[in-house]
Design an enzyme around this catalytic site. Structure first.
Site, PDB file in Angstrom:
ATOM      1  N   HIS A 178       1.813 -49.268 -37.276  1.00 57.71           N
ATOM      2  CA  HIS A 178       1.780 -50.197 -36.145  1.00 57.71           C
ATOM      3  C   HIS A 178       2.497 -51.500 -36.480  1.00 57.71           C
ATOM      4  O   HIS A 178       3.269 -52.024 -35.670  1.00 57.71           O
ATOM      5  CB  HIS A 178       0.319 -50.482 -35.779  1.00 57.71           C
ATOM      6  CG  HIS A 178       0.155 -51.529 -34.732  1.00 57.71           C
ATOM      7  ND1 HIS A 178       0.440 -51.307 -33.407  1.00 57.71           N
ATOM      8  CD2 HIS A 178      -0.246 -52.833 -34.815  1.00 57.71           C
ATOM      9  CE1 HIS A 178       0.209 -52.413 -32.717  1.00 57.71           C
ATOM     10  NE2 HIS A 178      -0.201 -53.356 -33.544  1.00 57.71           N
ATOM     11  N   ASP A 231      -6.764 -59.133 -36.734  1.00 56.13           N
ATOM     12  CA  ASP A 231      -5.784 -59.079 -35.644  1.00 56.13           C
ATOM     13  C   ASP A 231      -5.017 -60.397 -35.568  1.00 56.13           C
ATOM     14  O   ASP A 231      -5.558 -61.459 -35.865  1.00 56.13           O
ATOM     15  CB  ASP A 231      -6.508 -58.829 -34.317  1.00 56.13           C
ATOM     16  CG  ASP A 231      -5.611 -58.239 -33.252  1.00 56.13           C
ATOM     17  OD1 ASP A 231      -4.403 -58.064 -33.517  1.00 56.13           O
ATOM     18  OD2 ASP A 231      -6.107 -57.951 -32.146  1.00 56.13           O
TER      19      ASP A 231
END
Length: 324
Positions: free
Chosen positions: A234, A155
């Protein structure tokens, strides 16, 4: 990822092993708590001193705290001009998924390598605030392996680095003057709490997961963008450009949270930005889709529970609040 600018809060502090995200509402309804705003001002003015008291217990633990103030209480708490873009989180309702707007007047983003230091600051700031506030949400996050989320992917890969951090994150007085305001320096902060259907996600083949995220799972390599007519990954939906084609970044300090015993698996999104519209457009593209109807497929496995907006002013402003 860290940077330093005079009077800037610890917005760009390095990712730590532990974090607490504390969202509060001010208990100012019907005079239930006399001078609730005064208590909040005093507590915010003491943040710097409280942080020093906690940090000194272990100077190597990377302790920091960032305080944010929401739109509803900005005027009553600060008495300062409003940041040009500051407003409550606007619900985003797509064809399939919803990004809800939830209450939030104050945010404390507490970070350290040690959980006990986060705990101690949370205890002290809540003691200082007393019954002037109500806890809207508290989430305790942790670093998962090599900065991965609970979906198994690294992330924050797209975070700006070096000088780009300042350019992406720090609002300046000149920015706000150009937008018709004269507010102080700082940063916009958006938070959202997501819970994952981890069982369904892990049942997907790795290749399918990678096509949804837009990166490889093992070595975190960026995949080629998909065709426009398909649902974009995404990574592509979260890339924001303006009308001139200039890309605008935000600084994420997301953290996993959860409890296997309770079947809870989640990610806490926190994004700092110079321009609030950048983060808002990112969320809009995820939930509505680009083109509309082609939402971010990660939302088929991750549900947003909260959504709030804050402005993190300079340390000078915070310190000044305690001088009243």
């Amino acid at each position: 990822m860290s940077f330093s600018t005079a009077n800037t809060q610890a917005v760009g502090a390095p990712l730590t092993r532990c974090a607490t995200f504390l969202v509060l509402t001010v208990n100012d309804n019907d005079g239930a708590v006399p001078d609730a705003f005064g208590t909040v001002r005093s507590a915010l003015g003491s943040v710097g001193d409280l942080a020093k008291n906690v940090a000194i217990r272990d100077s190597n633990a990377g302790f920091s705290v960032t305080a944010g103030i929401g739109s509803r209480v900005w005027d009553g708490v600060t008495g300062l001009p409003r940041p040009a873009e500051l407003h409550p989180f606007v619900e985003v309702r797509g064809h399939t998924h919803v990004a809800p707007s939830t209450p939030g007047d104050l945010l404390f983003h507490i970070r350290a390598e040690r959980r006990d230091l986060c705990f101690e600051f949370e205890r002290q700031i809540l003691h200082a605030l007393g019954d002037a506030v109500v806890v809207a949400d508290v989430t305790v996050g942790f670093r998962y392996f090599d900065a991965r989320d609970l979906l198994g992917f690294v992330d924050g890969t797209a975070n700006p680095v070096g000088q780009a951090v300042n350019e992406s994150v720090l609002v300046t007085a000149s920015d706000d003057r150009a937008a018709g305001s004269s507010a102080v320096d700082g940063s916009y902060v958006v938070v959202q709490k997501y819970v994952h259907e981890l069982g369904r996600w892990t049942s997907l083949p790795t290749e399918k997961q990678e096509s949804i995220i837009g990166r490889t799972k093992f070595d975190n390599l960026e995949l080629d963008d998909c065709a426009v007519e398909a649902q974009k990954p995404h990574k592509q939906l979260a890339t924001i450009t303006d009308g001139r084609g200039k890309e605008h970044g935000i600084l994420r300090d997301n953290m996993p949270f959860g409890s296997p015993a309770e079947g809870e698996y989640g990610s806490y999104f926190i994004g700092y930005s110079r321009y609030l519209w950048v983060t808002e457009k990112m969320i809009q593209r995820m939930f509505v889709g680009d083109p509309p109807g082609k939402h971010d497929r990660i939302l088929d496995f991750s549900k947003a529970l909260t959504g709030s907006v804050f402005f993190a002013p300079s340390t000078e402003v915070l310190d000044g609040l305690g001088a009243d």
